[in-house]
Design a protein around this motif. Structure first.
Motif, PDB file in Angstrom:
ATOM      1  N   PRO A  83       0.830  -1.210   0.000  1.00  0.00           N
ATOM      2  CA  PRO A  83       0.000   0.000   0.000  1.00  0.00           C
ATOM      3  C   PRO A  83       0.864   1.259   0.000  1.00  0.00           C
ATOM      4  CG  PRO A  83      -0.889  -1.616   1.526  1.00  0.00           C
ATOM      5  CD  PRO A  83       0.430  -2.167   1.049  1.00  0.00           C
ATOM      6  N   GLY A  84       0.499   2.196  -0.867  1.00  0.00           N
ATOM      7  CA  GLY A  84       1.291   3.408  -1.038  1.00  0.00           C
ATOM      8  C   GLY A  84       2.191   3.375  -2.254  1.00  0.00           C
ATOM      9  N   ASP A  85       2.476   2.166  -2.777  1.00  0.00           N
ATOM     10  CA  ASP A  85       3.240   2.046  -4.021  1.00  0.00           C
ATOM     11  C   ASP A  85       2.322   2.310  -5.213  1.00  0.00           C
ATOM     12  OD1 ASP A  85       5.386   1.258  -2.453  1.00  0.00           O
ATOM     13  OD2 ASP A  85       5.113  -0.890  -2.868  1.00  0.00           O
ATOM     14  N   VAL A  86       2.903   2.293  -6.391  1.00  0.00           N
ATOM     15  CA  VAL A  86       2.157   2.375  -7.646  1.00  0.00           C
ATOM     16  C   VAL A  86       2.520   1.151  -8.481  1.00  0.00           C
ATOM     17  CG1 VAL A  86       1.907   3.636  -9.829  1.00  0.00           C
ATOM     18  CG2 VAL A  86       1.951   4.887  -7.652  1.00  0.00           C
ATOM     19  N   LEU A  87       1.519   0.519  -9.087  1.00  0.00           N
ATOM     20  CA  LEU A  87       1.756  -0.603  -9.983  1.00  0.00           C
ATOM     21  C   LEU A  87       1.742  -0.091 -11.420  1.00  0.00           C
ATOM     22  CD1 LEU A  87       2.190  -3.677 -10.259  1.00  0.00           C
ATOM     23  CD2 LEU A  87      -0.301  -3.880 -10.578  1.00  0.00           C
ATOM     24  N   GLU A  88       2.869  -0.260 -12.093  1.00  0.00           N
ATOM     25  CA  GLU A  88       2.989   0.090 -13.504  1.00  0.00           C
ATOM     26  C   GLU A  88       2.600  -1.119 -14.337  1.00  0.00           C
ATOM     27  OE1 GLU A  88       6.608   0.950 -16.660  1.00  0.00           O
ATOM     28  OE2 GLU A  88       6.761   1.789 -14.636  1.00  0.00           O
ATOM     29  N   ILE A  89       1.623  -0.938 -15.208  1.00  0.00           N
ATOM     30  CA  ILE A  89       1.124  -2.025 -16.045  1.00  0.00           C
ATOM     31  C   ILE A  89       1.404  -1.671 -17.495  1.00  0.00           C
ATOM     32  CG2 ILE A  89      -0.904  -3.371 -16.716  1.00  0.00           C
ATOM     33  CD1 ILE A  89      -1.770  -1.720 -13.775  1.00  0.00           C
ATOM     34  N   TYR A 185      -1.008   3.262 -14.781  1.00  0.00           N
ATOM     35  CA  TYR A 185      -0.425   3.324 -13.447  1.00  0.00           C
ATOM     36  C   TYR A 185      -1.560   3.334 -12.430  1.00  0.00           C
ATOM     37  CZ  TYR A 185       3.721   4.912 -16.005  1.00  0.00           C
ATOM     38  OH  TYR A 185       4.786   5.017 -16.872  1.00  0.00           O
ATOM     39  N   LEU A 186      -1.562   2.347 -11.530  1.00  0.00           N
ATOM     40  CA  LEU A 186      -2.611   2.236 -10.528  1.00  0.00           C
ATOM     41  C   LEU A 186      -2.004   2.286  -9.127  1.00  0.00           C
ATOM     42  CD1 LEU A 186      -4.805  -0.632 -12.049  1.00  0.00           C
ATOM     43  CD2 LEU A 186      -5.220   1.837 -12.147  1.00  0.00           C
ATOM     44  N   PRO A 187      -2.572   3.095  -8.240  1.00  0.00           N
ATOM     45  CA  PRO A 187      -2.110   3.095  -6.854  1.00  0.00           C
ATOM     46  C   PRO A 187      -2.427   1.755  -6.191  1.00  0.00           C
ATOM     47  CG  PRO A 187      -4.097   4.420  -7.080  1.00  0.00           C
ATOM     48  CD  PRO A 187      -3.674   4.044  -8.471  1.00  0.00           C
ATOM     49  N   VAL A 188      -1.535   1.296  -5.355  1.00  0.00           N
ATOM     50  CA  VAL A 188      -1.687  -0.001  -4.684  1.00  0.00           C
ATOM     51  C   VAL A 188      -2.358   0.221  -3.333  1.00  0.00           C
ATOM     52  CG1 VAL A 188      -0.453  -1.975  -3.702  1.00  0.00           C
ATOM     53  CG2 VAL A 188       0.311  -0.961  -5.872  1.00  0.00           C
ATOM     54  N   TRP A 189      -3.374  -0.597  -3.047  1.00  0.00           N
ATOM     55  CA  TRP A 189      -4.147  -0.461  -1.811  1.00  0.00           C
ATOM     56  C   TRP A 189      -3.967  -1.634  -0.860  1.00  0.00           C
ATOM     57  CZ3 TRP A 189      -6.068   4.272  -1.292  1.00  0.00           C
ATOM     58  CH2 TRP A 189      -6.269   5.037  -2.453  1.00  0.00           C
ATOM     59  N   VAL A 190      -3.566  -2.798  -1.394  1.00  0.00           N
ATOM     60  CA  VAL A 190      -3.354  -3.978  -0.547  1.00  0.00           C
ATOM     61  C   VAL A 190      -2.036  -4.628  -0.940  1.00  0.00           C
ATOM     62  CG1 VAL A 190      -5.844  -4.364  -0.335  1.00  0.00           C
ATOM     63  CG2 VAL A 190      -4.545  -5.612  -2.068  1.00  0.00           C
ATOM     64  N   ARG A 223       3.347  -6.366 -18.708  1.00  0.00           N
ATOM     65  CA  ARG A 223       4.499  -6.397 -17.811  1.00  0.00           C
ATOM     66  C   ARG A 223       4.140  -5.599 -16.568  1.00  0.00           C
ATOM     67  NH1 ARG A 223       8.247  -5.049 -20.950  1.00  0.00           N
ATOM     68  NH2 ARG A 223       9.294  -7.065 -21.174  1.00  0.00           N
ATOM     69  N   PHE A 224       4.337  -6.215 -15.385  1.00  0.00           N
ATOM     70  CA  PHE A 224       4.007  -5.568 -14.118  1.00  0.00           C
ATOM     71  C   PHE A 224       5.285  -5.107 -13.426  1.00  0.00           C
ATOM     72  CE2 PHE A 224       0.587  -8.687 -14.833  1.00  0.00           C
ATOM     73  CZ  PHE A 224      -0.512  -7.837 -14.830  1.00  0.00           C
TER      74      PHE A 224
END
Length: 311
Positions: A83-89, A185-190, A223-224
């Motif tokens: 949580p608090g990171d960003v997932l780059e897709i 780019y999606l913010p990570v929640w879990v 690619r994640f």
């Protein structure tokens, strides 16, 4: 880095829901690539012969509880995402899996529900070799495939939510710019992010006005990448030519304000100019476009040419 292949099946699909408690069906490392198969549509939209229906779609109909929305494949857990990171897709490839797509007008839904009160269902052929869908009145429309739904698990305190309304975790964004070569780019929640996708669109106009695009089964390769150097709490995207910020709200004016505020913040992050100067730049060079007007939270996306920030 490792490549994975995630097939659609009753064991890998969930129907109509995002939920932080859904267990992942695949775990990957940051930097890995994954080819994900998706399927589309309930029993009520199955086509007549000679169209072919993927066998796993009927298996999901029979075995997976139906929820209020789309059939999604996932979740995919990305190790190291917190949580608090960003997932780059990174969206590396997108292509239809079948020779047909469906569209529907549903009572009380869409942009003009008062004008079109009757249920209308249509099936259109997909010619993958020619790259078109063929309309019965003689028009060929070029395919431009993308996934309408790409999302991570929402915050745990949201509980179980439907896949229809796009929110801070992504989901049913319906942004047609997210074709092969684009990045979301999606913010990570879990922990693990827990990414799911579906709602394949063969082609869609900005607005998606009648309620659906050309809905179809799709295969995508992603690619994640876990980004601990980024910190924002709302989805962003980019194409080879543009930076994109999003706004989502029941009111299009409020969606436009959010997309614009997000774009001002992005410009300030990447340059040494003031918020006032960024606001003026937006008035000169940023295009506000209607993403969709049919998903509860309507969408506006702001597009800035990347060339303006080069150097």
């Amino acid at each position: 880095m490792t490549h994975h292949h995630l097939k659609s099946s009753p064991e890998t699909c969930h129907w109509g829901i995002f939920d932080a408690t859904l267990p992942p069906v695949l775990t990957v490392q940051s930097g890995d690539t994954v080819t994900i198969e998706t399927i589309s549509g309930g029993p009520d939209v199955m086509p007549p012969a000679p169209y072919e229906v993927l066998p796993e779609l009927r298996e999901v109909h029979a075995r997976v509880p139906r929820g209020p929305g789309h059939i999604l494949t996932g979740p995919v857990r990305v190790e190291g995402a917190m949580p608090g990171d960003v997932l780059e897709i990174q969206i590396l490839a997108v292509e239809p899996r079948q020779d047909w797509g469906w569209m529907a007008i549903r009572p009380l839904r869409g942009t003009l529900p008062e004008d079109f009160p009757e249920l209308t269902l249509a099936h259109y052929p997909i010619d993958k070799a020619a790259g078109v869908t063929r309309m019965p009145w003689g028009m060929n429309i070029p395919l431009a495939p993308f996934f309408g739904v790409m999302g991570v698990a929402p915050p745990k305190n949201w509980g179980r939510i439907d896949t229809i309304v796009p929110r801070d975790h992504g989901g049913n964004i319906d942004l047609k710019e997210l074709q092969a070569g684009a990045t979301l780019y999606l913010p990570v929640w879990v922990e693990g992010a827990n990414f799911s996708t579906g709602d394949g669109h063969g082609v869609q106009g900005d607005g998606e006005v009648c309620l659906t695009a050309l809905e179809t089964a799709m295969t995508g390769t992603f690619r994640f990448v876990v980004r601990k150097d980024l910190a924002f709490r709302f989805p962003r995207a980019e194409t080879p030519t543009h930076l994109i910020t999003l706004g989502l709200h029941e009111d299009l004016d409020d969606a436009a304000r959010q997309a614009l505020r997000e774009m001002i913040a992005l410009i300030v992050e990447r340059t040494n100019i003031s918020r006032e100067q960024a606001y003026m730049l937006c008035s000169l060079a940023v295009d506000l476009r209607v993403t969709q007007t049919v998903d509860g939270n309507k969408g506006i996306h702001a597009m800035l040419p990347k060339s303006l920030l080069a150097g």
